[in-house]
Design an enzyme around this catalytic site. Structure first.
Site, PDB file in Angstrom:
ATOM      1  N   ILE A 148      -5.556   0.226  -2.191  1.00 17.03           N
ATOM      2  CA  ILE A 148      -5.106   0.144  -4.042  1.00 17.03           C
ATOM      3  C   ILE A 148      -6.202   1.472  -3.834  1.00 17.03           C
ATOM      4  O   ILE A 148      -6.444   1.741  -5.319  1.00 17.03           O
ATOM      5  CB  ILE A 148      -5.866  -1.126  -3.762  1.00 17.03           C
ATOM      6  N   TYR A 149      -6.664   1.859  -3.475  1.00 21.07           N
ATOM      7  CA  TYR A 149      -7.357   3.195  -3.721  1.00 21.07           C
ATOM      8  C   TYR A 149      -6.552   3.904  -4.662  1.00 21.07           C
ATOM      9  O   TYR A 149      -5.561   4.550  -4.283  1.00 21.07           O
ATOM     10  CB  TYR A 149      -7.942   3.726  -2.351  1.00 21.07           C
ATOM     11  N   SER A 150      -6.926   4.541  -6.148  1.00 21.32           N
ATOM     12  CA  SER A 150      -6.122   5.833  -6.679  1.00 21.32           C
ATOM     13  C   SER A 150      -4.662   5.277  -7.069  1.00 21.32           C
ATOM     14  O   SER A 150      -4.048   6.001  -6.803  1.00 21.32           O
ATOM     15  CB  SER A 150      -6.373   6.784  -6.253  1.00 21.32           C
ATOM     16  N   ASP A 151      -4.081   3.840  -7.032  1.00 23.96           N
ATOM     17  CA  ASP A 151      -2.728   3.373  -7.342  1.00 23.96           C
ATOM     18  C   ASP A 151      -2.042   4.414  -5.939  1.00 23.96           C
ATOM     19  O   ASP A 151      -1.307   4.285  -6.104  1.00 23.96           O
ATOM     20  CB  ASP A 151      -2.415   3.702  -8.025  1.00 23.96           C
ATOM     21  N   GLY A 152      -2.890   4.205  -4.952  1.00 19.05           N
ATOM     22  CA  GLY A 152      -1.916   4.584  -3.597  1.00 19.05           C
ATOM     23  C   GLY A 152      -1.710   6.108  -3.060  1.00 19.05           C
ATOM     24  O   GLY A 152      -2.082   6.706  -2.236  1.00 19.05           O
TER      25      GLY A 152
END
Length: 326
Positions: free
Chosen positions: A60-64
């Site tokens: 989920i971090y920065s949308d992958g």
């Protein structure tokens, strides 16, 4: 760099784990303060050159894009068999049904997506990103077990939840002969010590390695009380962690500054040394957006606090409301 076994496993990890939430495309996801790839790469290289072999990110971090940046950098700066890559699953990755959570469908889908973004055939540690009350525990753990048996992860871990939830998950895994959780990634620092009541003793009794997140309280323990940064201004989740305990937190931060001044070191070193002193901690997860952040973290490995200093750091603490589970 120092190395130790990760909990009761045979895996050797550096005493510091580099948290990679800092690295990602700023306009993707919910972390506008992140560093893009060009600014991230020098810090990832510095970590490798310092001997850090343990890197933690999440789908989920920065949308992958955190996984993508970390995967490309590590492939260039070191060999795959020399690093320990950890990622996580649970957060929402797309709208609609099955776009988040710890169902069998979500886990088997997201491990493949993470491997693709990281550019690797396996991760060393695959972690559930919080507890999912909407999915049967048996379904989650069996799916994780199958991920391990398929060779897509070497170990599995969990993150912040109530101790009774984690104890139940450990029991379910053991009762069914499924892969056991090797690690717990929970929230531990001088501003939040509630985990000392139940989760830390549970992990110690069960031989579960602890890799605490935010050991410097999102940087609050490293600077004067009223100092503001770009991250503090835009970090919505961070505000939920500290908004109800300001008076007590200020006194702890002042104690850290006093001990640091007496030692002639940076406050970050003192705050991190306190976490490192806990015997059940395998490797705290540090964040680094500047070279000095890594320098201070490495220096903290050599800082041994006295009993008097520890008492000074701990004495201002008051019980806090439970936070960090969502």
């Amino acid at each position: 760099m120092e190395y130790r076994k990760l909990g009761s496993t045979g895996l050797d990890v550096s005493r510091l784990c580099l948290g990679c939430m800092t690295y990602g495309v700023p306009d993707r996801g919910t972390h506008p303060w992140t560093l893009d790839e060009e600014r991230s790469r020098p810090l990832l290289r510095q970590a490798v050159e310092a001997g850090i072999n343990f890197f933690d990110t999440a789908n989920i971090y920065s949308d992958g894009t955190s996984e993508e940046i970390v995967g490309r950098a590590l492939k260039e700066f070191t060999r795959r068999d020399e690093v320990v890559i950890a990622t996580k699953v649970n957060g929402r990755m797309h709208e609609g049904p099955n776009g988040a959570g710890l169902s069998r469908k979500a886990i088997l889908q997201e491990i493949d997506n993470s491997l693709r973004r990281l550019g690797t055939d396996y991760v060393d540690l695959y972690q559930i990103h919080r507890f999912d009350p909407d999915v049967p525990i048996e379904e989650t753990i069996e799916a994780l077990h199958d991920v391990v048996k398929a060779g897509k992860a070497r170990y599995i871990g969990a993150s912040s939840m109530y101790a009774w939830q984690f104890a139940t998950m450990l029991h379910v895994a053991e009762a069914n002969g499924w892969t056991r959780f090797a690690t717990m990634q929970n929230y531990v620092n001088l501003l939040y010590r509630e985990e000392e009541r139940e989760m830390l003793p549970l992990c110690e009794a069960e031989g579960v390695g602890m890799i605490p997140w935010s050991p410097l309280a999102r940087g609050r323990l490293t600077r004067p009380w009223n100092a503001e940064t770009e991250r503090t201004q835009s970090d919505a989740f961070g505000k939920t962690l500290y908004e109800h305990s300001a008076d007590a937190d200020r006194r702890v931060i002042e104690a850290v500054a006093e001990v640091a001044a007496g030692r002639g070191v940076a406050p970050a070193q003192v705050a991190l040394a306190w976490v490192l002193a806990k015997p059940m901690v395998s490797a705290p997860i540090i964040g680094a957006s500047k070279p000095g952040h890594l320098d201070d973290a490495v220096a903290a490995l050599d800082l041994v606090l006295s009993e008097e200093e520890i008492a000074r750091l701990e004495s201002p603490y008051v019980p806090h409301a439970v936070v960090g589970f969502s």
